[in-house]
Write a protein that holds these residues in place. Structure first.
Motif, PDB file in Angstrom:
ATOM      1  N   TYR A 138      23.678  90.938  22.093  1.00 59.36           N
ATOM      2  CA  TYR A 138      24.857  91.795  22.003  1.00 59.36           C
ATOM      3  C   TYR A 138      25.277  92.249  23.394  1.00 59.36           C
ATOM      4  O   TYR A 138      24.502  92.161  24.361  1.00 59.36           O
ATOM      5  CB  TYR A 138      24.595  93.014  21.109  1.00 59.36           C
ATOM      6  N   THR A 139      26.507  92.701  23.507  1.00 59.28           N
ATOM      7  CA  THR A 139      27.040  93.200  24.767  1.00 59.28           C
ATOM      8  C   THR A 139      27.284  94.695  24.649  1.00 59.28           C
ATOM      9  O   THR A 139      27.578  95.214  23.573  1.00 59.28           O
ATOM     10  CB  THR A 139      28.354  92.496  25.132  1.00 59.28           C
ATOM     11  N   GLN A 140      27.164  95.401  25.776  1.00 59.40           N
ATOM     12  CA  GLN A 140      27.396  96.833  25.799  1.00 59.40           C
ATOM     13  C   GLN A 140      27.977  97.229  27.154  1.00 59.40           C
ATOM     14  O   GLN A 140      28.028  96.432  28.090  1.00 59.40           O
ATOM     15  CB  GLN A 140      26.093  97.600  25.556  1.00 59.40           C
ATOM     16  N   VAL A 141      28.410  98.480  27.255  1.00 62.70           N
ATOM     17  CA  VAL A 141      28.811  99.078  28.523  1.00 62.70           C
ATOM     18  C   VAL A 141      27.871 100.245  28.780  1.00 62.70           C
ATOM     19  O   VAL A 141      27.738 101.141  27.937  1.00 62.70           O
ATOM     20  CB  VAL A 141      30.270  99.578  28.499  1.00 62.70           C
ATOM     21  N   GLY A 142      27.193 100.226  29.916  1.00 52.65           N
ATOM     22  CA  GLY A 142      26.301 101.321  30.291  1.00 52.65           C
ATOM     23  C   GLY A 142      26.939 102.154  31.380  1.00 52.65           C
ATOM     24  O   GLY A 142      28.151 102.385  31.383  1.00 52.65           O
ATOM     25  N   SER A 143      26.124 102.582  32.331  1.00 52.45           N
ATOM     26  CA  SER A 143      26.659 103.373  33.446  1.00 52.45           C
ATOM     27  C   SER A 143      26.030 102.885  34.742  1.00 52.45           C
ATOM     28  O   SER A 143      25.511 103.654  35.539  1.00 52.45           O
ATOM     29  CB  SER A 143      26.383 104.866  33.246  1.00 52.45           C
ATOM     30  N   LEU A 144      26.065 101.565  34.931  1.00 55.67           N
ATOM     31  CA  LEU A 144      25.468 100.911  36.099  1.00 55.67           C
ATOM     32  C   LEU A 144      23.968 101.123  36.137  1.00 55.67           C
ATOM     33  O   LEU A 144      23.367 101.264  37.210  1.00 55.67           O
ATOM     34  CB  LEU A 144      26.125 101.400  37.405  1.00 55.67           C
ATOM     35  N   ASP A 145      23.330 101.124  34.984  1.00 57.31           N
ATOM     36  CA  ASP A 145      21.878 101.278  34.908  1.00 57.31           C
ATOM     37  C   ASP A 145      21.253  99.898  34.673  1.00 57.31           C
ATOM     38  O   ASP A 145      21.316  99.048  35.536  1.00 57.31           O
ATOM     39  CB  ASP A 145      21.512 102.263  33.782  1.00 57.31           C
ATOM     40  N   GLN A 146      20.694  99.676  33.513  1.00 60.18           N
ATOM     41  CA  GLN A 146      20.045  98.405  33.217  1.00 60.18           C
ATOM     42  C   GLN A 146      21.053  97.257  33.083  1.00 60.18           C
ATOM     43  O   GLN A 146      22.151  97.440  32.567  1.00 60.18           O
ATOM     44  CB  GLN A 146      19.226  98.498  31.924  1.00 60.18           C
ATOM     45  N   SER A 147      20.623  96.073  33.518  1.00 53.77           N
ATOM     46  CA  SER A 147      21.451  94.880  33.344  1.00 53.77           C
ATOM     47  C   SER A 147      21.202  94.241  31.980  1.00 53.77           C
ATOM     48  O   SER A 147      22.132  93.920  31.257  1.00 53.77           O
ATOM     49  CB  SER A 147      21.147  93.854  34.437  1.00 53.77           C
ATOM     50  N   ILE A 148      19.921  94.048  31.649  1.00 53.28           N
ATOM     51  CA  ILE A 148      19.519  93.414  30.401  1.00 53.28           C
ATOM     52  C   ILE A 148      18.518  94.319  29.699  1.00 53.28           C
ATOM     53  O   ILE A 148      17.585  94.822  30.326  1.00 53.28           O
ATOM     54  CB  ILE A 148      18.872  92.034  30.640  1.00 53.28           C
ATOM     55  N   VAL A 149      18.707  94.525  28.405  1.00 49.03           N
ATOM     56  CA  VAL A 149      17.813  95.351  27.599  1.00 49.03           C
ATOM     57  C   VAL A 149      17.215  94.456  26.516  1.00 49.03           C
ATOM     58  O   VAL A 149      17.946  93.774  25.802  1.00 49.03           O
ATOM     59  CB  VAL A 149      18.569  96.531  26.954  1.00 49.03           C
TER      60      VAL A 149
END
Length: 265
Positions: A138-149
């Motif tokens: 899946y794709t998400q928008v973070g806050s410039l933290d992790q690239s891949i979860v």
């Protein structure tokens, strides 16, 4: 907005939830292959419009993704906190984050090509590791933290970390040129492969005496990623030695190779 390390791997417990369907356009017209959900599109509707039907979909269609975003990526608190929805909404009112959401929507309006590349890559990796379960992506928008979860069988791509080497926010927050060169669309598939392999073949425990072992382990992962990609995405002296070893020992399975503690003599 806090700035964390460039890439962090999170391994989470699996959470299941009920289904309530309101599919995005990308989900309706996906090519066959890996399961690929545009969670970022639903997330963005809530974060930009405060649309509570989108919030309802986040919590019912994507319970683990929502928990991961709130508790582990953004670290805003427990997902069942009565005020967590407002906290999430307020967090993303930051002007930089609103710009990032808009730029993700523009750059990744169509992800069919990305899904095809992921399908091919994980198909090749499955051939090399027959017992491997292909992750739900899946794709998400973070806050410039992790690239891949990564979770047991779930892999999330933070598209905000792949907006291009010259993206203004990356320059503003001081990412190095070397880091920014890897924050492009071309690195999404290799990163997905690498971090998923790391979840299957974890890094040795971090102590002062095993730094070389950790570098060796990472080079094995990168070597396999290069094989899957059919090109040298990553290169260093360790990888060159490992390539030579594999060429001389073609009988080694990928699983056995990834379990090596050192190159046999």
């Amino acid at each position: 907005m806090r700035k964390l390390c460039f890439i962090t791997l999170i391994v989470l417990l699996t959470l299941t939830g009920c289904q309530w369907q309101m599919r995005t356009s990308d989900e309706q017209h996906q090519p066959e292959g890996v399961v690929f959900d545009r969670f970022d599109q639903v997330e963005s509707v809530y974060l930009t419009m405060a649309d509570y039907s989108a919030l309802h979909q986040m919590r019912t269609d994507y319970p683990l993704q929502t928990r991961t975003l709130i508790e582990n990526v953004l670290q805003l608190g427990p997902v069942d906190d009565p005020n967590i929805n407002n906290r999430l909404l307020l967090f993303f009112q930051d002007s930089t984050l609103q710009t990032i959401i808009a730029d993700v929507a523009q750059q990744y309006a169509n992800t069919d090509g990305l899904q095809r590349d992921l399908t091919k890559a994980f198909s090749r990796l499955s051939d090399m590791l027959p017992d491997m379960q292909v992750p739900h992506i899946y794709t998400q928008v973070g806050s410039l933290d992790q690239s891949i979860v990564v979770s047991d069988s779930l892999l999330g791509i933070s598209l905000d970390k792949y907006l291009g080497a010259d993206y203004p926010a990356y320059l503003h927050y001081g990412y190095s040129e070397q880091q920014r060169m890897m924050m492009t669309r071309d690195y999404i598939v290799p990163d997905c492969l690498g971090f998923y392999l790391l979840s299957l073949y974890p890094m040795p425990e971090e102590t002062d005496t095993v730094t070389a072992m950790r570098h060796f382990h990472m080079s094995k992962i990168q070597c396999v990623v290069n094989q899957v990609m059919g090109r040298h995405v990553f290169s260093n002296d360790n990888i060159a030695q490992l390539d030579k070893f594999l060429a001389e020992h073609p009988h080694y399975s990928t699983d056995l190779f990834l379990r090596l503690d050192s190159i046999p003599h």
